[in-house]
Design a protein around this motif. Sequence first.
Motif, PDB file in Angstrom:
ATOM      1  N   ALA A   1      21.107  28.028  30.443  1.00 20.58           N
ATOM      2  CA  ALA A   1      22.251  27.879  31.653  1.00 20.58           C
ATOM      3  C   ALA A   1      23.632  27.912  31.111  1.00 20.58           C
ATOM      4  CB  ALA A   1      22.188  26.666  32.428  1.00 20.58           C
ATOM      5  N   ASP A   2      23.794  27.638  29.884  1.00 19.66           N
ATOM      6  CA  ASP A   2      25.064  27.836  29.243  1.00 19.66           C
ATOM      7  C   ASP A   2      25.264  29.002  28.500  1.00 19.66           C
ATOM      8  OD1 ASP A   2      27.652  27.077  28.190  1.00 19.66           O
ATOM      9  OD2 ASP A   2      26.910  25.760  26.310  1.00 19.66           O
ATOM     10  N   SER A   3      25.038  30.169  29.322  1.00 23.03           N
ATOM     11  CA  SER A   3      25.133  31.597  28.447  1.00 23.03           C
ATOM     12  C   SER A   3      26.232  32.114  28.565  1.00 23.03           C
ATOM     13  CB  SER A   3      24.034  32.312  29.490  1.00 23.03           C
ATOM     14  OG  SER A   3      24.503  32.014  30.933  1.00 23.03           O
ATOM     15  N   GLY A   4      27.482  31.498  28.469  1.00 18.32           N
ATOM     16  CA  GLY A   4      28.772  31.972  28.395  1.00 18.32           C
ATOM     17  C   GLY A   4      29.257  32.199  29.807  1.00 18.32           C
ATOM     18  N   PRO A   5      30.598  32.803  29.768  1.00 21.95           N
ATOM     19  CA  PRO A   5      31.216  32.890  31.206  1.00 21.95           C
ATOM     20  C   PRO A   5      30.337  33.651  32.281  1.00 21.95           C
ATOM     21  CG  PRO A   5      32.092  34.627  29.525  1.00 21.95           C
ATOM     22  CD  PRO A   5      31.328  33.784  28.868  1.00 21.95           C
ATOM     23  N   ARG A   6      30.665  33.246  33.320  1.00 22.62           N
ATOM     24  CA  ARG A   6      30.096  33.824  34.571  1.00 22.62           C
ATOM     25  C   ARG A   6      31.331  34.637  35.504  1.00 22.62           C
ATOM     26  NH1 ARG A   6      24.708  33.543  34.630  1.00 22.62           N
ATOM     27  NH2 ARG A   6      24.584  33.466  36.697  1.00 22.62           N
ATOM     28  N   TYR A   7      30.802  35.916  35.514  1.00 19.12           N
ATOM     29  CA  TYR A   7      31.729  36.866  35.948  1.00 19.12           C
ATOM     30  C   TYR A   7      31.683  37.020  37.651  1.00 19.12           C
ATOM     31  CZ  TYR A   7      33.246  38.380  31.504  1.00 19.12           C
ATOM     32  OH  TYR A   7      33.674  38.587  30.257  1.00 19.12           O
ATOM     33  N   HIS A   8      32.588  37.301  38.158  1.00 17.14           N
ATOM     34  CA  HIS A   8      32.865  37.505  39.569  1.00 17.14           C
ATOM     35  C   HIS A   8      33.791  38.453  39.944  1.00 17.14           C
ATOM     36  CE1 HIS A   8      36.012  34.502  39.095  1.00 17.14           C
ATOM     37  NE2 HIS A   8      36.456  34.961  40.017  1.00 17.14           N
ATOM     38  N   LEU A   9      33.648  39.138  41.195  1.00 15.62           N
ATOM     39  CA  LEU A   9      34.939  39.950  41.578  1.00 15.62           C
ATOM     40  C   LEU A   9      36.003  39.214  42.166  1.00 15.62           C
ATOM     41  CD1 LEU A   9      35.667  42.969  42.205  1.00 15.62           C
ATOM     42  CD2 LEU A   9      34.617  42.930  44.432  1.00 15.62           C
ATOM     43  N   ALA A  10      37.057  39.448  41.530  1.00 13.91           N
ATOM     44  CA  ALA A  10      38.422  38.475  41.889  1.00 13.91           C
ATOM     45  C   ALA A  10      39.180  39.490  42.322  1.00 13.91           C
ATOM     46  CB  ALA A  10      38.999  38.115  40.465  1.00 13.91           C
ATOM     47  N   HIS A  11      39.323  40.679  42.419  1.00  7.63           N
ATOM     48  CA  HIS A  11      40.542  41.328  42.847  1.00  7.63           C
ATOM     49  C   HIS A  11      39.863  42.849  43.437  1.00  7.63           C
ATOM     50  CE1 HIS A  11      43.484  38.782  41.452  1.00  7.63           C
ATOM     51  NE2 HIS A  11      42.906  38.833  40.190  1.00  7.63           N
ATOM     52  N   ASP A  12      40.311  43.256  44.475  1.00  7.15           N
ATOM     53  CA  ASP A  12      40.063  44.762  44.981  1.00  7.15           C
ATOM     54  C   ASP A  12      41.255  45.417  45.291  1.00  7.15           C
ATOM     55  OD1 ASP A  12      38.891  47.021  46.414  1.00  7.15           O
ATOM     56  OD2 ASP A  12      37.188  45.961  47.099  1.00  7.15           O
ATOM     57  N   VAL A  13      41.683  46.329  44.516  1.00  5.45           N
ATOM     58  CA  VAL A  13      42.978  46.776  44.570  1.00  5.45           C
ATOM     59  C   VAL A  13      43.033  48.257  44.960  1.00  5.45           C
ATOM     60  CG1 VAL A  13      45.383  47.180  43.441  1.00  5.45           C
ATOM     61  CG2 VAL A  13      43.933  45.337  42.652  1.00  5.45           C
ATOM     62  N   PRO A  14      43.566  48.596  45.906  1.00  6.10           N
ATOM     63  CA  PRO A  14      43.877  50.070  46.477  1.00  6.10           C
ATOM     64  C   PRO A  14      44.608  51.006  45.437  1.00  6.10           C
ATOM     65  CG  PRO A  14      44.400  48.732  48.414  1.00  6.10           C
ATOM     66  CD  PRO A  14      44.222  48.022  47.125  1.00  6.10           C
ATOM     67  N   LEU A  15      43.993  52.140  45.532  1.00  8.26           N
ATOM     68  CA  LEU A  15      44.739  53.124  44.457  1.00  8.26           C
ATOM     69  C   LEU A  15      45.048  54.200  45.018  1.00  8.26           C
ATOM     70  CD1 LEU A  15      43.024  52.380  40.778  1.00  8.26           C
ATOM     71  CD2 LEU A  15      45.107  51.464  41.615  1.00  8.26           C
ATOM     72  N   PRO A  16      46.078  55.278  44.569  1.00  6.92           N
ATOM     73  CA  PRO A  16      46.090  56.231  45.277  1.00  6.92           C
ATOM     74  C   PRO A  16      45.121  57.645  44.770  1.00  6.92           C
ATOM     75  CG  PRO A  16      47.967  56.162  43.626  1.00  6.92           C
ATOM     76  CD  PRO A  16      46.995  54.844  43.993  1.00  6.92           C
ATOM     77  N   GLY A  17      45.043  58.368  45.650  1.00 10.10           N
ATOM     78  CA  GLY A  17      44.288  59.725  45.038  1.00 10.10           C
ATOM     79  C   GLY A  17      42.678  59.858  45.642  1.00 10.10           C
TER      80      GLY A  17
END
Length: 356
Positions: free
Chosen positions: A28-44
Amino acid sequence: MRGTFRFGSLGCIALAGVLLLTASAARADSGPRYHLAHDVPLPGDEGWDYLTLDSEGHRLFIAHGTHVLVVDTEKLAVAGKIADTPGVHGIALAPELGRGYVSAGRAGLVVVFDLKTLARLKEIKTTGENPDAIVYDAVTRRVFTFNGRGRNATAIDAGTDQVVGTIALDAKPEFAVPDGHGGIYVNLEDKNSLALLDARKLSVQSVWPIGGCEGPSGLALDAAAQRLFPVCSNKVMAVVDAVSGRVLGTAPIGAGVDAAAFDPGSHLAFASCGEGVLTVVRPSVSGAPEVVQSVPTRRGARTMALDARTQRVYLVTADFGPPPAASPQNPHPRPAILPGTFRLLVLEAAPTRRGS
């Protein structure tokens, strides 16, 4: 005697339970747990390929169709672009020289730019068609392009910006990583194998088959443990001994993978998969890998850059419509990118509490 045996058996069972709980907590203590924190629009609205991070300069370089888009990773905003790089695939950085190098695949060129101002400095013709992956080897101060249709690699002296040689590969090279000692590892996609190149002698030192891996694309390196992490089109990540070429194990990942990364701080390896998942893998002491997290991302987010300092993972993608009709020139067309949907995804990590 039987009573003593029973007591001992119960004691063993209790001890086994404790050990299982301890092992479970360790997993369970397998290190950091990742999650989607930002969704940023980009041009093009064009397609994209590799992402390259300048961690010290807080800039992310994104190969985007006919140009390189540059994003400020602190403000998560566009900071500039390098124009006129048709069919751009990758970006290599030489911070000690203050320069960057872009592989413009359709033009068969490397575009040299000023790392501070992003000004275009020079164009260098490669010795093979469709330069794709590109890396800078700080030991030899050489830039290497890996030419897909040319089935070779071009070596460029970063001090003079002159081509100094070509390495024939007799295979389609994909992603590459320098080992920090004058060697460069590169996946050979159509041969299901991995090559070690001598960056000084401009020669092939070894070629190793990657058992269980089909169509290796992305590649990452754990330099301290001397292990390589090729990611493969048959939905596996392999762990390969970087000295012997022996495959130590494989782990299941998502479909449509195109990039891999390794974090030396957390000892985690990553695979960004176009089906919309980031697979996080931890190698064991023996090298055999275990999947510790599958992070939902977005469909098409198949290339990435890792910032080990901030434990951020950057990906880009867009929304898709139906593919255009097939033609003799394009028998397997990709789904159409919907205008105005290109964006940057930023995944962040939180530490896992032991036993949670």
